[in-house]
Scaffold this active site. Sequence first.
Site, PDB file in Angstrom:
ATOM      1  N   HIS A 100      19.054   0.763  56.288  1.00 15.76           N
ATOM      2  CA  HIS A 100      17.674   0.305  56.486  1.00 15.76           C
ATOM      3  C   HIS A 100      17.616  -1.096  57.094  1.00 15.76           C
ATOM      4  CE1 HIS A 100      13.578  -0.885  55.079  1.00 15.76           C
ATOM      5  NE2 HIS A 100      13.335   0.408  55.213  1.00 15.76           N
ATOM      6  N   HIS A 103      15.538   5.762  47.914  1.00 13.62           N
ATOM      7  CA  HIS A 103      15.032   7.140  47.911  1.00 13.62           C
ATOM      8  C   HIS A 103      15.717   8.031  46.884  1.00 13.62           C
ATOM      9  CE1 HIS A 103      12.501   6.407  51.376  1.00 13.62           C
ATOM     10  NE2 HIS A 103      13.465   5.596  51.757  1.00 13.62           N
ATOM     11  N   ASP A 130      21.890   0.986  48.336  1.00 12.38           N
ATOM     12  CA  ASP A 130      20.428   0.953  48.371  1.00 12.38           C
ATOM     13  C   ASP A 130      19.938   2.335  47.939  1.00 12.38           C
ATOM     14  OD1 ASP A 130      17.764   1.243  49.184  1.00 12.38           O
ATOM     15  OD2 ASP A 130      18.001  -0.147  50.871  1.00 12.38           O
TER      16      ASP A 130
HETATM   17  C1  LIG Z   1      11.589   1.422  51.719  1.00 12.37           C
HETATM   18  C2  LIG Z   1      12.973   0.973  51.738  1.00 12.37           C
HETATM   19  C3  LIG Z   1      13.320  -0.319  51.355  1.00 12.37           C
HETATM   20  C4  LIG Z   1      12.294  -1.373  51.091  1.00 12.37           C
HETATM   21  O1  LIG Z   1      11.647  -1.171  49.881  1.00 12.37           O
HETATM   22  P1  LIG Z   1      10.182  -1.768  49.684  1.00 12.37           P
HETATM   23  O2  LIG Z   1      10.044  -1.852  48.203  1.00 12.37           O
HETATM   24  O3  LIG Z   1       9.245  -0.827  50.336  1.00 12.37           O
HETATM   25  O4  LIG Z   1      10.181  -3.121  50.329  1.00 12.37           O
HETATM   26  C5  LIG Z   1      14.647  -0.639  51.279  1.00 12.37           C
HETATM   27  N1  LIG Z   1      15.598   0.253  51.602  1.00 12.37           N
HETATM   28  C6  LIG Z   1      15.307   1.490  51.981  1.00 12.37           C
HETATM   29  C7  LIG Z   1      16.408   2.444  52.297  1.00 12.37           C
HETATM   30  C8  LIG Z   1      13.990   1.903  52.081  1.00 12.37           C
HETATM   31  O5  LIG Z   1      13.687   3.122  52.511  1.00 12.37           O
END
Ligand SMILES: *Cc1c(COP(=O)(O)O)cnc(C)c1O
Length: 376
Positions: free
Chosen positions: A137, A212, A209
């Site tokens: 991301h 999702h 991360d």
């Molecule tokens: C949406 C997203 C983020 C950011 O999260 P927010 O809380 O919306 O700022 C970080 N990493 C990934 C993979 C995302 O899809």
Amino acid sequence: MSDTASIRAFAETTLAGIKTAARHRSLIPTVRQGKGKTTREGSALISFCDNDYLGLAHDPRVISAAQLAAQEWGVGAGASRLVTGDHPLNAKVEEKIAAMKGCESARLFGSGYLANIGTIPVLASRGDRIIMDALVHSCMRAGAQLSGAAVETFRHNDARDLQAKLANAPTGGRTLVLTETVFSMDGDLAPLRNISEVCRAHDAWLMTDDAHGFGVIQQDNRAPVQMGTLSKAIGGYGGYVCGPAALTELLTNRARSLIYTTGLPPPTLGAALEALVIIEAEPERAARALHLTRLFCELTGLPAPQSTIAPLICGEEREALRCSEALRARGFLVTAIRPPTVEPGTARLRITFSTTHDEADIRALASALDDIGALS
Ligand SMILES: *Cc1c(COP(=O)(O)O)cnc(C)c1O
């Protein structure tokens, strides 16, 4: 030219280039009503592009928790957690997240974006190395860039390529590896076990991360640093980083996007806490969202999904826009995802599913996609 005129000219010229590439974006007033329903410019649509996979943004229990917190403690934190004092709801949410993820400790941030751009520069800086999956991301990239470390990528989900890059490591400095657990635009899962092993064998730190995954898919994740968001399946807003207690303490002292920004509002914290309790008590919500995604992929002949995200690659920007507009005319909201969010030539419909969708709507979406020629 006046300064305002020169800024206007600069913006207009840049926008003209964006429009020519069919990459122009705009904000369209849209009101989400819960249960997948949404209203845009007077028409009622079923949305298949939310990340509210468990429908918790409109859950009455979550709404009440937010209302109660607002009444008790107001709608704002007042300042940074380090300045006005730390509302005890922060610690409660952090403890809950750490327990659910099987980590020693967690630290909340204002959003997932802020969590990534604050944490990565704490772990790596000039003289260090960051190796990240080619599809991570934008906010992981931004964090890597801010860190001042040397940044390179490995082929998407390819632990061997990562290993080759790690084996070529220049000596000296730390190495930080970044990946997602569930890739946001493709919905595929990272081979976490292989990636972890490769990292350990080369003394590299792994940070994942889980934006999702959290609340939807629990993988066997041994990464020492795990970030995520409260803005997707959790239904509200905020971000977090889990890891050893000494790391979260270091983040409190060094992460600029924690220190120099205001804490999360009490209603947001109250909502998150209630949503986390529901997620734990009602695993059937995630199971249903995954079931609906599988049903959709079966109906459309798309590859079996690994998460609640099903990408339908259209190729060029204009084709993705055409499909999105044609779906909208048939009552569905599926926004076209174009470069630079995804690689050039892979513009797509990113179709996402929630526990609140009806099977009938999924069948209708599948036949609409067929009608508009998106499946051929
Ligand atoms: C949406 C997203 C983020 C950011 O999260 P927010 O809380 O919306 O700022 C970080 N990493 C990934 C993979 C995302 O899809």
